[in-house]
Design a protein around this motif. Structure first.
Motif, PDB file in Angstrom:
ATOM      1  N   ASP A  79       0.924  -1.294  -0.048  1.00 47.45           N
ATOM      2  CA  ASP A  79       0.232   0.013   0.005  1.00 47.45           C
ATOM      3  C   ASP A  79       0.950   1.423   0.173  1.00 47.45           C
ATOM      4  OD1 ASP A  79       1.069   0.163   2.637  1.00 47.45           O
ATOM      5  OD2 ASP A  79      -0.848   0.034   3.525  1.00 47.45           O
ATOM      6  N   GLY A  80       2.392   1.197  -0.059  1.00 42.71           N
ATOM      7  CA  GLY A  80       3.119   2.185  -0.238  1.00 42.71           C
ATOM      8  C   GLY A  80       3.462   2.803   1.238  1.00 42.71           C
ATOM      9  N   SER A  81       2.942   2.337   2.260  1.00 43.81           N
ATOM     10  CA  SER A  81       3.132   2.876   3.844  1.00 43.81           C
ATOM     11  C   SER A  81       4.639   2.653   3.999  1.00 43.81           C
ATOM     12  CB  SER A  81       2.296   2.393   4.697  1.00 43.81           C
ATOM     13  OG  SER A  81       2.108   1.127   4.789  1.00 43.81           O
ATOM     14  N   LYS A  82       5.133   3.351   5.236  1.00 51.96           N
ATOM     15  CA  LYS A  82       6.423   2.768   5.518  1.00 51.96           C
ATOM     16  C   LYS A  82       6.395   2.486   7.000  1.00 51.96           C
ATOM     17  CE  LYS A  82       9.780   5.758   4.598  1.00 51.96           C
ATOM     18  NZ  LYS A  82      10.684   6.754   4.824  1.00 51.96           N
ATOM     19  N   LEU A  83       6.683   1.353   7.448  1.00 49.63           N
ATOM     20  CA  LEU A  83       6.290   0.720   8.870  1.00 49.63           C
ATOM     21  C   LEU A  83       7.591   0.717   9.591  1.00 49.63           C
ATOM     22  CD1 LEU A  83       3.511  -1.756   7.857  1.00 49.63           C
ATOM     23  CD2 LEU A  83       3.270   0.612   8.643  1.00 49.63           C
ATOM     24  N   PRO A  84       7.966   1.210  10.562  1.00 53.10           N
ATOM     25  CA  PRO A  84       9.467   1.379  11.086  1.00 53.10           C
ATOM     26  C   PRO A  84       9.399   0.142  12.109  1.00 53.10           C
ATOM     27  CG  PRO A  84       8.107   3.121  12.032  1.00 53.10           C
ATOM     28  CD  PRO A  84       7.106   2.382  11.006  1.00 53.10           C
ATOM     29  N   TRP A  85      10.495  -0.438  12.185  1.00 49.99           N
ATOM     30  CA  TRP A  85      10.844  -1.581  13.153  1.00 49.99           C
ATOM     31  C   TRP A  85      12.277  -1.088  14.012  1.00 49.99           C
ATOM     32  CZ3 TRP A  85       8.378  -6.508  13.610  1.00 49.99           C
ATOM     33  CH2 TRP A  85       7.370  -6.741  12.800  1.00 49.99           C
TER      34      TRP A  85
ATOM     35  N   ASP B 261       6.375   3.289  16.609  1.00 49.14           N
ATOM     36  CA  ASP B 261       5.384   4.317  16.008  1.00 49.14           C
ATOM     37  C   ASP B 261       6.011   4.968  14.570  1.00 49.14           C
ATOM     38  OD1 ASP B 261       4.083   6.999  16.121  1.00 49.14           O
ATOM     39  OD2 ASP B 261       2.847   5.866  17.087  1.00 49.14           O
ATOM     40  N   THR B 262       5.209   5.395  13.950  1.00 53.29           N
ATOM     41  CA  THR B 262       5.675   5.886  12.615  1.00 53.29           C
ATOM     42  C   THR B 262       6.187   7.602  13.089  1.00 53.29           C
ATOM     43  OG1 THR B 262       3.484   6.584  12.311  1.00 53.29           O
ATOM     44  CG2 THR B 262       4.226   4.732  11.042  1.00 53.29           C
ATOM     45  N   ALA B 263       6.070   7.846  14.468  1.00 49.88           N
ATOM     46  CA  ALA B 263       6.842   9.090  14.617  1.00 49.88           C
ATOM     47  C   ALA B 263       8.172   9.273  14.306  1.00 49.88           C
ATOM     48  CB  ALA B 263       6.553   9.237  16.228  1.00 49.88           C
ATOM     49  N   VAL B 264       8.876   7.916  14.221  1.00 44.19           N
ATOM     50  CA  VAL B 264      10.406   7.943  13.900  1.00 44.19           C
ATOM     51  C   VAL B 264      10.559   8.131  12.464  1.00 44.19           C
ATOM     52  CG1 VAL B 264      10.602   5.658  13.375  1.00 44.19           C
ATOM     53  CG2 VAL B 264      12.448   6.745  14.499  1.00 44.19           C
ATOM     54  N   ASN B 265       9.394   8.159  11.711  1.00 42.71           N
ATOM     55  CA  ASN B 265       9.718   8.391  10.129  1.00 42.71           C
ATOM     56  C   ASN B 265       9.992   9.891   9.828  1.00 42.71           C
ATOM     57  OD1 ASN B 265       8.495   5.861   9.892  1.00 42.71           O
ATOM     58  ND2 ASN B 265       6.702   6.550   8.852  1.00 42.71           N
TER      59      ASN B 265
ATOM     60  N   ALA C  50      12.373  13.688  14.852  1.00 42.87           N
ATOM     61  CA  ALA C  50      11.655  13.079  16.231  1.00 42.87           C
ATOM     62  C   ALA C  50      12.639  12.768  16.850  1.00 42.87           C
ATOM     63  CB  ALA C  50      10.848  11.914  15.781  1.00 42.87           C
ATOM     64  N   GLN C  51      12.413  12.826  18.494  1.00 42.40           N
ATOM     65  CA  GLN C  51      13.096  12.493  19.295  1.00 42.40           C
ATOM     66  C   GLN C  51      12.523  12.076  20.805  1.00 42.40           C
ATOM     67  OE1 GLN C  51      16.533  12.004  20.017  1.00 42.40           O
ATOM     68  NE2 GLN C  51      17.372  12.881  18.005  1.00 42.40           N
ATOM     69  N   GLY C  52      13.219  11.152  21.515  1.00 41.88           N
ATOM     70  CA  GLY C  52      12.769  10.880  22.845  1.00 41.88           C
ATOM     71  C   GLY C  52      12.834   9.312  22.948  1.00 41.88           C
ATOM     72  N   PRO C  53      12.753   8.791  24.011  1.00 45.45           N
ATOM     73  CA  PRO C  53      13.017   7.217  24.123  1.00 45.45           C
ATOM     74  C   PRO C  53      11.672   6.519  23.829  1.00 45.45           C
ATOM     75  CG  PRO C  53      12.426   8.451  26.410  1.00 45.45           C
ATOM     76  CD  PRO C  53      12.962   9.654  25.504  1.00 45.45           C
ATOM     77  N   GLU C  54      10.566   7.325  23.747  1.00 45.51           N
ATOM     78  CA  GLU C  54       9.438   6.545  23.377  1.00 45.51           C
ATOM     79  C   GLU C  54       9.456   6.108  21.726  1.00 45.51           C
ATOM     80  OE1 GLU C  54       8.792  11.007  22.379  1.00 45.51           O
ATOM     81  OE2 GLU C  54       9.564   9.871  24.100  1.00 45.51           O
ATOM     82  N   LEU C  55      10.485   6.604  21.132  1.00 44.30           N
ATOM     83  CA  LEU C  55      10.785   6.054  19.591  1.00 44.30           C
ATOM     84  C   LEU C  55      10.880   4.518  19.519  1.00 44.30           C
ATOM     85  CD1 LEU C  55      12.806   9.241  18.064  1.00 44.30           C
ATOM     86  CD2 LEU C  55      10.171   8.613  17.955  1.00 44.30           C
TER      87      LEU C  55
END
Length: 218
Positions: free
Chosen positions: A111-117, A199-203, A207-212
């Protein structure tokens, strides 16, 4: 490949782990979203022994007349690194290790999305990624991470993976135990790494923070 990483481990602990003398101008940690072109900490070895010092992530060949004089080189393929004009001299003479808590990889469904691991060692130890370096003008030392074909587990996300060195391989990669570094440029064992969706926030490279690196419920 490796296009983003997390460096969260104290520099004094990393210098002690690698038995290296720490520099005074190391990049600030923790950094949960390390991007290309910024300084990272690396272990190098020379006549003065091992050093733990900053290098710019983004290798600049000697013929570039300016930092952006060609493609941004953040990864080098293990299969061709010894032949490529940009890398072959550094591969013989200037190998280093870039430690990290882990790195990010992106799955790209149809679907063209970017899913971070987020990928890290299963045993909780720091990742020791194989790299090479060379000096370039006012930027000082620049480095590129060596990658190889992914093992079966990681291959579900991406077909490339950084070369991960075990502790008993560090000296050979750094050139302290003669020849044979080429034999180390292989995929790590199936059980060496663990990975989880984040979370896709890291895209965003801002973005910063341990929650990444927190696991995402999917």
């Amino acid at each position: 490949m490796c296009g983003r990483m997390a460096m969260t481990l104290p520099h004094d602990a990393m210098a002690q782990l690698f038995n290296a003398a720490p520099a005074n101008d190391l990049p600030e940690v923790p950094n949960y979203n390390v991007c290309p072109t910024v300084p990272v900490a690396a272990v190098t070895s020379g006549e003065e022994g091992r050093r733990y010092r900053p290098v710019r992530w983004g290798f600049i060949p000697h013929w570039y007349t300016k930092p952006n004089g060609g493609p941004l080189l953040i990864n080098a393929r293990a299969e061709t690194i010894a032949e490529k004009p940009a890398f072959k001299a550094a591969c013989r003479e200037r190998r280093c290790i870039i430690p990290a808590a882990g790195f990010y990889e992106w799955e790209r469904p149809e679907d063209g999305s970017k899913l971070p691991w987020f990928v890290q060692r299963s045993d909780g130890a720091p990742l020791a990624m194989a790299a090479i370096w060379q000096d370039w003008g006012e930027l000082g030392s620049t480095a590129v991470i060596v990658t190889t074909s992914a093992n079966n587990a990681m291959g579900k996300i991406h077909h490339r993976i950084p070369v991960i060195l075990e502790a008993d391989q560090w000296a050979k990669w750094l050139g302290e135990e003669g020849k044979g570094a080429a034999t180390l440029m292989t995929a790590t064992g199936e059980d060496t790494l663990t990975f989880h969706r984040v979370d896709t926030a890291v895209n965003s490279n801002r973005a910063q923070g341990p929650e990444l690196i927190d696991p995402l419920d999917v």
